[in-house]
Design a protein around this motif. Sequence first.
Motif, short mmCIF file in Angstrom:
data_model
loop_
_atom_site.label_atom_id
_atom_site.label_comp_id
_atom_site.label_asym_id
_atom_site.label_seq_id
_atom_site.Cartn_x
_atom_site.Cartn_y
_atom_site.Cartn_z
N ALA A 112 4.31 54.10 20.77
CA ALA A 112 3.96 55.49 21.09
C ALA A 112 4.03 56.36 19.84
CB ALA A 112 4.89 56.02 22.17
N LEU A 113 5.05 56.15 19.04
CA LEU A 113 5.22 56.94 17.83
C LEU A 113 4.13 56.66 16.80
CD1 LEU A 113 9.08 56.50 17.45
CD2 LEU A 113 7.90 58.56 18.22
N ASP A 114 3.64 55.42 16.79
CA ASP A 114 2.64 55.01 15.79
C ASP A 114 1.22 55.31 16.24
OD1 ASP A 114 4.69 54.05 14.22
OD2 ASP A 114 4.44 51.95 14.82
N GLY A 115 1.06 55.93 17.41
CA GLY A 115 -0.28 56.13 17.95
C GLY A 115 -1.04 57.28 17.31
N VAL A 119 3.90 63.42 20.38
CA VAL A 119 4.67 62.73 21.42
C VAL A 119 5.80 63.62 21.89
CG1 VAL A 119 6.03 60.67 21.99
CG2 VAL A 119 4.12 60.51 20.36
N ALA A 120 6.02 63.63 23.21
CA ALA A 120 7.16 64.33 23.80
C ALA A 120 7.88 63.39 24.75
CB ALA A 120 6.71 65.58 24.55
N ILE A 219 0.64 68.48 23.45
CA ILE A 219 1.23 67.15 23.50
C ILE A 219 0.17 66.18 24.01
CG2 ILE A 219 3.00 65.71 24.60
CD1 ILE A 219 4.09 67.68 22.52
N GLN A 220 0.09 65.02 23.39
CA GLN A 220 -0.93 64.03 23.77
C GLN A 220 -0.33 62.78 24.41
OE1 GLN A 220 -2.08 64.35 19.59
NE2 GLN A 220 -4.20 64.39 20.28
N THR A 221 0.93 62.49 24.14
CA THR A 221 1.59 61.32 24.72
C THR A 221 2.94 61.74 25.28
OG1 THR A 221 0.53 59.77 23.18
CG2 THR A 221 2.54 59.02 24.28
N ALA A 222 3.17 61.40 26.55
CA ALA A 222 4.44 61.73 27.21
C ALA A 222 5.22 60.45 27.48
CB ALA A 222 4.18 62.46 28.52
#
Length: 357
Positions: A112-115, A119-120, A219-222
């Motif tokens: 997720a962090l590398d996407g 991120v939240a 935010i794009q990734t939860a």
Amino acid sequence: MIVGTRDPFGFERLHYHPASGVYAPSIAGVLAAVRQAGGQPSDEIDRCAIAGYLSDARRPGRTVLREVRAVPTGHALLRQPSRPNRLTVQAAPMHVQPADLPTVLRASLQRALDGGKRVALALSGGLDSALLLALLRDLGAHRDVVCYILATGMPDYCEREPALSLAARFDAHVKIVHASEADFVAALRRTVVTVEEPLFNLHPVAKRLLAEAMAADGIQTAVTGDGADQVMRRDRSANYLPLCRALFDAVSVDLHPPFLDAAVVAHLASLPPDPDKQCLRDIGRRLALPDRLVSGPKQGRLAPPMDLSGLADRDCLNAMARALGMPTPSFDTDRDKVLWTTLHLVLDGLGAAQSSE
């Protein structure tokens, strides 16, 4: 030929129209695809399926519309070469592979962090999201991932204080999302139209409000703790996880629950069911989570009763019950009120309310 597979716990939605061979994540998507192919899908409701929703005896594979089916959890959707317009389903085996649980959870978080997206973390006061925050600290990302906390001010249904305590413990940044009863009621229609099935409690609305707040902030990734309970209990009812996915998809936020990562599920499936989540408690103890989380009882969380009369009055719901050939609802419990109100909103949203009257 397999055209799609639904994961073992139903996080990914997959619907299809058996007669025309079209499929999509949502019921509305299937109806649109049938029309695009030149067909005229029926909006006839499935009374047996609806009775199952209302009685908590859900019928796997059925939806509120008779002609649209859902692929059951852990099943594959197939197209027969000899009949390309006909779709069928068959069971798909669950992959089982022992691993080191903290390692595969960290790997999921790292993806997720590398996407390349913002991120939240959806942080409640519970064990699952707290464990993810502790693992983010291990990865050195706890200051980069903002913790979103829903604050309702409702007794026994407010995450603010326990979640803030966790965020302070792990030195994380926080965004408080305030949501009143009026906010829940106002968001119910768009929540139900998105999930396309009746609800027995308003808790999924909290997910919608959180998702909308994240989307508004870019935010794009939860990252969430969703799925831990279902995988540990082997609960394949799919009465919650696909709703979560749909609600975040609706606002273009990618929902990333590490407990539903394929490697995590494969590892947990190699172990006996663990409804008390002792394996997570053990990891949490090593990661210095509060004692209330690693030793205390599990705390269930359902939304309290709210006034839904402005969305559908009793006369309207009684008329719907008669049209469905069902007994007049007693509305003795909040569960009944929520189920019948949200059923009305679902049918209305799918354009099937008129045909049921």
